[in-house]
Design a protein around this motif. Structure first.
Motif, short mmCIF file in Angstrom:
data_model
loop_
_atom_site.label_atom_id
_atom_site.label_comp_id
_atom_site.label_asym_id
_atom_site.label_seq_id
_atom_site.Cartn_x
_atom_site.Cartn_y
_atom_site.Cartn_z
N ALA A 74 1.89 6.51 48.37
CA ALA A 74 3.06 6.75 49.22
C ALA A 74 2.71 7.75 50.31
O ALA A 74 1.65 8.36 50.30
N TYR A 75 3.64 7.91 51.23
CA TYR A 75 3.45 8.85 52.33
C TYR A 75 4.10 10.17 51.91
O TYR A 75 5.32 10.32 51.92
N THR A 76 3.25 11.10 51.47
CA THR A 76 3.72 12.32 50.82
C THR A 76 4.66 13.15 51.69
O THR A 76 5.69 13.65 51.22
N ASP A 77 4.34 13.27 52.99
CA ASP A 77 5.17 14.10 53.87
C ASP A 77 6.62 13.62 53.87
O ASP A 77 7.55 14.41 53.87
N ASN A 78 6.78 12.29 53.87
CA ASN A 78 8.13 11.74 53.88
C ASN A 78 8.84 12.00 52.55
O ASN A 78 10.04 12.29 52.52
N LEU A 79 8.09 11.90 51.43
CA LEU A 79 8.69 12.15 50.13
C LEU A 79 9.17 13.60 50.04
O LEU A 79 10.26 13.88 49.54
N GLN A 80 8.34 14.52 50.54
CA GLN A 80 8.73 15.93 50.54
C GLN A 80 9.97 16.14 51.40
O GLN A 80 10.88 16.89 51.06
N GLN A 81 10.00 15.40 52.51
CA GLN A 81 11.14 15.48 53.41
C GLN A 81 12.42 15.03 52.70
O GLN A 81 13.47 15.63 52.84
N LYS A 82 12.31 13.97 51.88
CA LYS A 82 13.48 13.47 51.14
C LYS A 82 13.96 14.54 50.16
O LYS A 82 15.16 14.70 49.96
N LEU A 83 13.02 15.25 49.53
CA LEU A 83 13.40 16.29 48.58
C LEU A 83 14.08 17.44 49.33
O LEU A 83 15.03 18.05 48.83
N ARG A 84 13.59 17.74 50.54
CA ARG A 84 14.26 18.77 51.36
C ARG A 84 15.68 18.31 51.68
O ARG A 84 16.62 19.11 51.63
N ASP A 85 15.83 17.03 52.03
CA ASP A 85 17.16 16.49 52.33
C ASP A 85 18.08 16.61 51.11
O ASP A 85 19.26 16.93 51.23
N LEU A 86 17.51 16.33 49.92
CA LEU A 86 18.29 16.41 48.69
C LEU A 86 18.73 17.86 48.45
O LEU A 86 19.88 18.12 48.10
#
Ligand SMILES: [Zn+2]
Length: 420
Positions: A74-86
């Motif tokens: 997966a694209y880690t930066d985007n996953l981290q971004q989703k967790l920030r959004d959460l």
């Protein structure tokens, strides 16, 4: 002074790129939902919801699990971004003044899919009609549809991540930095939004006039000079087509190919209505913002007004049907969006948007200041019980809003008398 602006374009991925984007969107949905489930479990144990750093730790651990091995691709930066959004969603929920809903699970096809690419200058690049994205996507084409219509150039400069653009036809081009971009799926179409940061000198508004606005349902906007501006009930416009499309959907076998096609058709209708609405609002807000240095509007709490109709189960709302109709018109015409547009357009031009409290703006006589519920003879007519001044009720509202803004700016707030 630093300012941010977003530019949104239609993205044209190849079938392979679209497939990859769907995979990336699937990964981010998975991570959002899994982290949300963990957060809820933590809450049920009576502990406080973990913050971003803890969630980022979970992600690292999940990647080591054999059954979640797909996450390593997966694209880690985007996953981290989703967790920030959460994390942000939870913080918003815990802030009492925001009255926000708790974060909810994202369903495929139901929730809007989006993938954010952060640190644009480092990982991405802008071409003339294409953008280079990481995560195995490469160069993806996008349409500068806006450019041809409104002649807004959106061009890369020699420096990576920098872009030259014009805010509108009258202004010379500005140079800014692309902070990030977000790829989203709206009604079956892919889009890309670029968030740009740029430096400006605070401008001086070319006009010297001030105007008050009254927002209504019969006339979308009425100004204090007595002019009416129609809104566009774009949703009502396509409502019948939408109802028909939805009836057809009912007769199709769920998840069949026909059902999916019909579903996409409905999404496209919704999307088209939203576009048309946005366009009308932009035309009106630009026109008003160009002509007036100060614009005064009422502080209408649209969220509260729309929530009040249904009421709760214990305390059902009164006149639910009438209010629901009114609410629909309010939402349809996008009052919030209109206010947002006025605010940033005034800021661009060095003008001012004054938001005044709405109490009795429709019942106060602008000539003699007499406040009386009886002044409002009908929905459309105002007749002062004290001095006999008579005119259209929306115009009275707009004049009072303007007077209130002037009073506020000069430091003397107009007295708000109780209604007799
Ligand atoms: Zn009067």
């Amino acid at each position: 002074m630093k300012r941010q602006i977003g530019f949104k374009y239609r993205l044209d991925p190849t079938p392979e790129q679209a497939a990859r984007l769907r995979v990336l969107a699937g990964h981010s949905r998975f991570v959002w939902n899994k982290a949300l489930a963990e957060c809820q479990a933590t809450r049920e144990r009576g502990e406080s919801v973990p913050r971003y750093n803890t969630m980022a730790g979970w992600l690292t651990a999940w990647k080591r699990q054999p059954d979640l091995a797909f996450l390593t691709e997966a694209y880690t930066d985007n996953l981290q971004q989703k967790l920030r959004d959460l994390d942000t969603a939870w913080q918003r929920y815990f802030a009492p003044e925001l009255d926000a809903e708790p974060p909810s699970f994202k369903k495929k096809g139901k929730s809007r899919d989006s993938i954010r690419f952060v640190n644009f200058p480092k990982y991405c690049a802008l071409g003339h009609r294409e953008v280079k994205l990481p995560a195995g996507l490469g160069w993806v084409g996008f349409r500068q549809s806006r450019q041809s219509r409104k002649r807004r150039p959106f061009l890369p400069t020699a420096e990576r991540g920098q872009v030259e653009f014009a805010l509108n036809r009258e202004m010379p081009p500005t140079v800014g930095k692309i902070k990030n971009c977000t790829v989203g799926l709206d009604g079956g179409d892919w889009s890309i939004s670029f968030l740009i940061e740029y430096e400006v000198k605070v401008p001086t508004h070319p006009a010297v006039t001030a105007i008050g606005l009254d927002m209504g349902v019969a006339h979308f906007v009425t100004d204090s000079d007595g002019k009416h501006y129609a809104g566009r009930n774009s949703f009502r416009h396509i409502e019948r087509r939408l109802a028909k499309a939805q009836r057809r959907l009912k007769h199709k076998a769920k998840f069949s190919q026909n059902w999916k096609t019909q579903k996409a058709r409905i999404a496209r209708l919704h999307h088209r209505a939203a576009c048309a609405r946005c366009d009308t609002l932009h035309q009106l807000s630009t026109r008003l913002s160009k002509s007036h240095a100060m614009i005064a509007i009422e502080d209408l709490k649209v969220a509260n007004m729309t929530a009040s109709a249904k009421g709760t189960q214990e305390v059902p709302g009164k006149r639910v049907k009438q209010k629901a109709g009114l609410n629909k018109a309010i939402l349809d015409q996008g009052w919030f969006e209109f206010r947002r547009q006025l605010a940033y357009k005034q800021a661009w031009r060095g003008g001012l948007l004054e938001v005044v409290p709405p109490r009795h703006t429709s019942q106060t006589c602008p000539e003699c200041q007499h406040v009386d519920a009886g002044n409002r003879v009908t929905q459309a007519r105002f007749h002062c019980q004290s001095c006999g001044y008579s005119t259209n009720a929306d115009v009275v509202g707009a004049r009072n809003v303007l007077a209130r803004a002037h009073a506020h700016l000069s430091g003397r707030d107009a007295p708000v008398a109780p209604v007799k």
